[in-house]
Structure formats: C-alpha cells, structure tokens
Design an enzyme around this catalytic site. Structure first.
Site, PDB file in Angstrom:
ATOM      1  N   SER A 142      27.896 104.440  82.790  1.00 46.28           N
ATOM      2  CA  SER A 142      28.040 103.518  81.656  1.00 46.28           C
ATOM      3  C   SER A 142      29.510 103.388  81.256  1.00 46.28           C
ATOM      4  O   SER A 142      29.981 102.294  80.932  1.00 46.28           O
ATOM      5  CB  SER A 142      27.218 104.032  80.469  1.00 46.28           C
ATOM      6  OG  SER A 142      27.491 103.267  79.320  1.00 46.28           O
ATOM      7  N   TRP A 167      31.120 101.199  83.735  1.00 48.99           N
ATOM      8  CA  TRP A 167      30.681  99.811  83.518  1.00 48.99           C
ATOM      9  C   TRP A 167      31.578  99.129  82.481  1.00 48.99           C
ATOM     10  O   TRP A 167      31.910  97.956  82.620  1.00 48.99           O
ATOM     11  CB  TRP A 167      29.233  99.787  83.028  1.00 48.99           C
ATOM     12  CG  TRP A 167      28.706  98.417  82.731  1.00 48.99           C
ATOM     13  CD1 TRP A 167      28.077  97.571  83.595  1.00 48.99           C
ATOM     14  CD2 TRP A 167      28.771  97.708  81.481  1.00 48.99           C
ATOM     15  NE1 TRP A 167      27.742  96.385  82.963  1.00 48.99           N
ATOM     16  CE2 TRP A 167      28.154  96.452  81.662  1.00 48.99           C
ATOM     17  CE3 TRP A 167      29.285  98.019  80.215  1.00 48.99           C
ATOM     18  CZ2 TRP A 167      28.041  95.505  80.641  1.00 48.99           C
ATOM     19  CZ3 TRP A 167      29.186  97.078  79.203  1.00 48.99           C
ATOM     20  CH2 TRP A 167      28.567  95.848  79.409  1.00 48.99           C
ATOM     21  N   HIS A 168      31.981  99.913  81.463  1.00 51.98           N
ATOM     22  CA  HIS A 168      32.781  99.297  80.402  1.00 51.98           C
ATOM     23  C   HIS A 168      34.182  98.939  80.860  1.00 51.98           C
ATOM     24  O   HIS A 168      34.775  97.985  80.344  1.00 51.98           O
ATOM     25  CB  HIS A 168      32.852 100.231  79.189  1.00 51.98           C
ATOM     26  CG  HIS A 168      31.621 100.191  78.334  1.00 51.98           C
ATOM     27  ND1 HIS A 168      30.474 100.886  78.651  1.00 51.98           N
ATOM     28  CD2 HIS A 168      31.335  99.509  77.194  1.00 51.98           C
ATOM     29  CE1 HIS A 168      29.548 100.644  77.725  1.00 51.98           C
ATOM     30  NE2 HIS A 168      30.032  99.809  76.849  1.00 51.98           N
ATOM     31  N   GLY A 169      34.733  99.667  81.779  1.00 51.85           N
ATOM     32  CA  GLY A 169      36.082  99.330  82.203  1.00 51.85           C
ATOM     33  C   GLY A 169      36.560 100.179  83.349  1.00 51.85           C
ATOM     34  O   GLY A 169      36.143 101.337  83.494  1.00 51.85           O
ATOM     35  N   PHE A 213      34.622  93.107  79.409  1.00 49.10           N
ATOM     36  CA  PHE A 213      33.745  93.887  80.278  1.00 49.10           C
ATOM     37  C   PHE A 213      32.882  92.969  81.119  1.00 49.10           C
ATOM     38  O   PHE A 213      32.096  93.399  81.890  1.00 49.10           O
ATOM     39  CB  PHE A 213      32.879  94.832  79.455  1.00 49.10           C
ATOM     40  CG  PHE A 213      33.699  95.685  78.523  1.00 49.10           C
ATOM     41  CD1 PHE A 213      34.877  96.270  78.959  1.00 49.10           C
ATOM     42  CD2 PHE A 213      33.310  95.876  77.212  1.00 49.10           C
ATOM     43  CE1 PHE A 213      35.647  97.044  78.099  1.00 49.10           C
ATOM     44  CE2 PHE A 213      34.069  96.660  76.341  1.00 49.10           C
ATOM     45  CZ  PHE A 213      35.238  97.240  76.785  1.00 49.10           C
TER      46      PHE A 213
END
Length: 493
Positions: free
Chosen positions: A319, A322-324, A493
């Site tokens: 996760s 996924w954000h960056g 994102f």
C-alpha cells in the site's frame, strides 16, 4: 480538470443538463466524451494509456468468460494483470528502481547502463488501473459478467467524477448503473449538491489554508524545532484528510446529482480508537481493494500466526508503494504494517493490563487514551508520507520535542519576537487564527456527524434555518476559501 476550478464550474452543470436532456441511449456517449474532456485537461496524450488498458481489459473480460478451462482463464487474467501492472511499472516505478540500481552500482564501483526515463506520471494512474484490475478479478472469479458494450466498459474505467482519485469502484456496484435509465430526482440532486459544497469547503477553506503553513515548515524543516514541527504535522494530518475526503465528497456528490451511487470513501477516520479501525474508515475503497485482491488471496488470517502477521505487513508495505515510488511512502506503509502486527500481537496483553490498572472501570477515559494513542501513531507515520526526503523526515521526528521549554519562555518574554512568528508557521497572526478556527469548526461538525447524518438533521430544520445554514456555508467558502486551483494531493498517485 480540477473540481475546484472555474472550468469545472461550467463543465459540471453543462454535462448534467445535457445528460438529462438526451435520450437514454445516447447518455453513455455523452458521459464518456465528457470524461475524455475532463481527463485531457491535464495532459491530453496520456489518454492513450487509458485506452490501451481499456482495450486490453475489455477483451480479457470477454475471453475470461468464454474460456472452457481454468488454465485458459489464468492465462487471460495474467495477460490483463501484466498489461496493467506493466503500465504502472513503466510510468510510476521505473525511475525509482533505476535510481536504486544506480546507487547500488555506484557502491559496487560499476556504472548502471540503464537510462533515466524523462516521462511524466499520468494523473490518477494508480486509481484507474486498480479499478480496471478489479473488473478482471471479478470476471475471473465469476462475480461479474463480462461487459459486451465497449463504450459502457470504457465509461466504467473513465467515469469522470471518480476517474483521477477514486473512490476505486467495483464493477458490481457501478456497471449496471450505466445501463439503467436515470430520471431527474430532486432529492438526489439536492443531496449531491450539498455534499459537493461540503467537499469544496473542506478542500478550499480547510485543506488549502493549512497547506500554506504545512509547506512552509516541511519544505524548510531545519528552520524549525519543537512546537512548529508538531503543529505542522497535526495540520498536515487534517490537510490531507480534508483534501482527499473533500475530493471524494465532490466526486460522490456530482455522481449523485445524475443519479449514480458511488461507495463511501471516508468515515471520520480521526475518531478511530485503533489503527485497525482507522483503516476501516480511511480511503475505504483502497483498503477493501487490498483486502479482497491481496490480503485474502495471501491467506488472510486463515493461516498460521507468523504467516498472518506477514500477510498484514506485506499488504501495508505494498500500500505504501502504491502511494508513491519513494522510500518515504514505503516507510509510511511499513509503519502502518508494524502498527497492525504489533496491535494484533499485544491485543490480549493490553486488555489484561487495562483490567489490572482499572482502566476498564473508566470506559470513557480508556477510549480517550486509545483515541489519543491512535492519533499520535497516525500523525507520526504522516511525517514520512509528507516529508520530501527520508533525511527531512528523520530531522522532523527527532526535533519535534526539542526546545519546547526554551521556546515557551522566549514567547512569554517577547510576545512579538521571532519565535512567535515561527509558531505561526510563516503566516500572520490573523491567518493562523483563521486556520485554527476552521479546524475547530471541522471537528465540531464531525462530532455532530458521529451522532448521525448531518444532512438529515439539517433537513429536519425549518426552511429559513436550512437556507441560512447553506448560505453561511457558501459565504464561508467565498470569504475564507483559497482559490489558487491547487491540485488534490492524491492526484499524484
């Protein structure tokens, strides 16, 4: 196109009006064309990437449904996932991994021959990619029939209210709504507009006002220590909540005006009394995506304990990625993974300790301690999410409690001195006071919402009171809003 832009002020009513004026059979084409225009306001050429994945997943869905053997189904699912994740890998993660390879190569005394890609990250790439992947997952599992109408499927991925920052929808919730004829409904339109107005308030009055002060500190962290670092971190926690939940409110509200129902994405997360509860209230569409398509396939909690803890940790680590494409986001995800695992392991011991010291005899105080602990842990993790570098994050986290006493003494001795200016985070006393005021107002409103829907409560008031409340909200937006057309944080994102 930004929700908080003049262009959207024209775009939204025009599209909505045309939507209800057109015959039902043409409405999907209008919404698809409007969604293309909405997306192409950012960078037109990147719509080709969207079309690439849409074509792949559209045919993958049909082939999955027509497959006679499990081997074929896995083959088509794999092809769809490779296409979607491949796009993410190239545009979002290639340079990150290449940079790390370069650093490792330098340590080993060799040169990395792989060139750096000079490409921009398509806006909202992770959102519409995950929404597209949820479609192929659900068709593969047999929970969703493959969509035969190419335009409707394209609209499922590109529906403009939630195209660039969610909520990340599931095909079972949305696809059938594009086939259904929607009639104008006054209640839906009114409730949708109210939600959009509240979302705009959170974005331009709260989030964008706090952003100025947060940016001042987080872009120059070594200029500060103590209280300003604490304030800026708390302000960022509120900023990112109002920024993202404000976007979600506008997205859900604008869809509701046209008769579409999108899933709830936030449920007052900062009232949570545990990290587990926080993730049940924060970015719900992403949390449930990872639960359904990663955590459960890994085995969830139906495995031996060490594997369960591993599953929890790896989901939050992914996760974060996924954000960056940055180590700061990975550390942020790892911290939440650690919180979850540690909280699970110590749950029984903490309950016994609460019994032993008598905390359970004071449930309100016990709950307050749990809330405070959860909020502090979430804020600490936000430091890594917001900091520009790991070095900055380390400086902020290690200097938050430095010089507190000296600073308080200096302020008391010289109320107009430089330390007080630092306390205001680079702003005037009036601007700082306004920011504090809107944060207090937000907290009061959310406390009321904890007791039930504020919209329903206001709807029960006499007409003049309702009008006064709505007018006050609009006036507050016009008077105190920041209309610099700043992007929403989650667009990156």
């Amino acid at each position: 196109m930004l929700f908080n832009s003049f262009e959207f002020l024209i775009f939204f009513p025009v599209v909505t009006l045309l939507y209800f004026l057109l015959p039902h059979r043409f409405r999907w084409a209008l919404l698809l064309a409007a969604s293309c225009v909405f997306y192409m306001f950012f960078k037109p050429v990147y719509i080709l990437i969207l079309f690439f994945t849409i074509v792949i997943d559209y045919y993958a869905g049909i082939l999955l449904e027509q497959s006679k053997t499990q081997k074929q189904r896995k083959r088509y699912l794999t092809a769809s996932l490779v296409a979607n994740i491949g796009v993410l890998a190239v545009f979002k993660y290639f340079n990150f991994f290449n940079d790390n390879i370069t650093s490792l190569a330098e340590v080993m005394g060799v040169t990395n021959p792989i060139p750096y890609l000079t490409i921009l990250l398509p806006i909202g790439l992770s959102f519409h990619t995950f929404q597209a992947m949820s479609y192929t997952f659900e068709v593969y599992r047999g929970n969703q029939k493959a969509e035969r109408h190419f335009g409707i499927y394209a609209l499922y991925v590109m529906f403009y209210p939630q195209l660039v920052a969610g909520p990340i929808e599931r095909p079972q919730n949305v696809l059938h709504q594009f086939h259904r004829k929607h009639y104008f409904n006054y209640a839906d339109a009114a409730n949708g507009l109210k939600l959009m107005t509240w979302g705009l308030f959170k974005k331009v009055v709260v989030a964008d006002r706090l952003a100025v002060m947060v940016n001042q500190v987080y872009n120059n962290p070594t200029d500060y220590e103590g209280i300003p670092l604490i304030l800026a971190t708390i302000f960022f926690a509120i900023q990112i909540y109002c920024d993202f939940s404000g976007y979600s409110d506008i997205a859900i509200g604008s869809a509701q005006v046209m008769g579409f129902n999108l899933m709830e994405n936030f449920r007052r997360p900062y009232f949570s009394t545990s990290i587990k509860e926080f993730w049940g209230r924060w970015h719900i569409s992403l949390s449930t995506w990872f639960r359904d398509y990663l955590y459960i396939p890994l085995g969830g909690n139906r495995v031996v304990k060490w594997r369960w803890y591993y599953n929890l940790f790896i989901v939050f680590l992914v996760s974060g990625l996924w954000h960056g494409a940055s180590w700061t986001f990975i550390i942020w995800g790892a911290l939440h993974g650690f919180y979850q695992v540690f909280g699970t392991i110590t749950a029984d011991a903490r309950n016994k300790m609460a019994d032993l010291v008598g905390l359970n005899r004071f449930p309100a105080f016990h709950k307050f301690l749990q809330w405070g602990t959860t909020f502090v842990l979430v804020c600490f993790a936000w430091i890594f999410f917001r900091a520009n570098t790991i070095h900055d994050a380390w400086y902020i986290s290690s200097h938050m409690f430095s010089g507190l006493l000296e600073g308080a003494r200096a302020i008391a001795a010289n109320p107009d001195g430089i330390r007080l200016q630092l306390l205001y985070l680079g702003q005037s006393k009036e601007i700082f006071t306004l920011a504090i005021g809107v944060v207090v107002l937000l907290i009061l409103i959310e406390l009321v919402q904890q007791q039930g829907s504020l919209r329903l409560r206001i709807a029960s008031y006499p007409f003049p009171v309702r009008v006064a409340i709505y007018n006050a909200l609009i006036v507050a937006i016009l008077l105190f809003g920041s209309f610099s057309e700043s992007e929403f944080i989650y667009f990156q994102f």
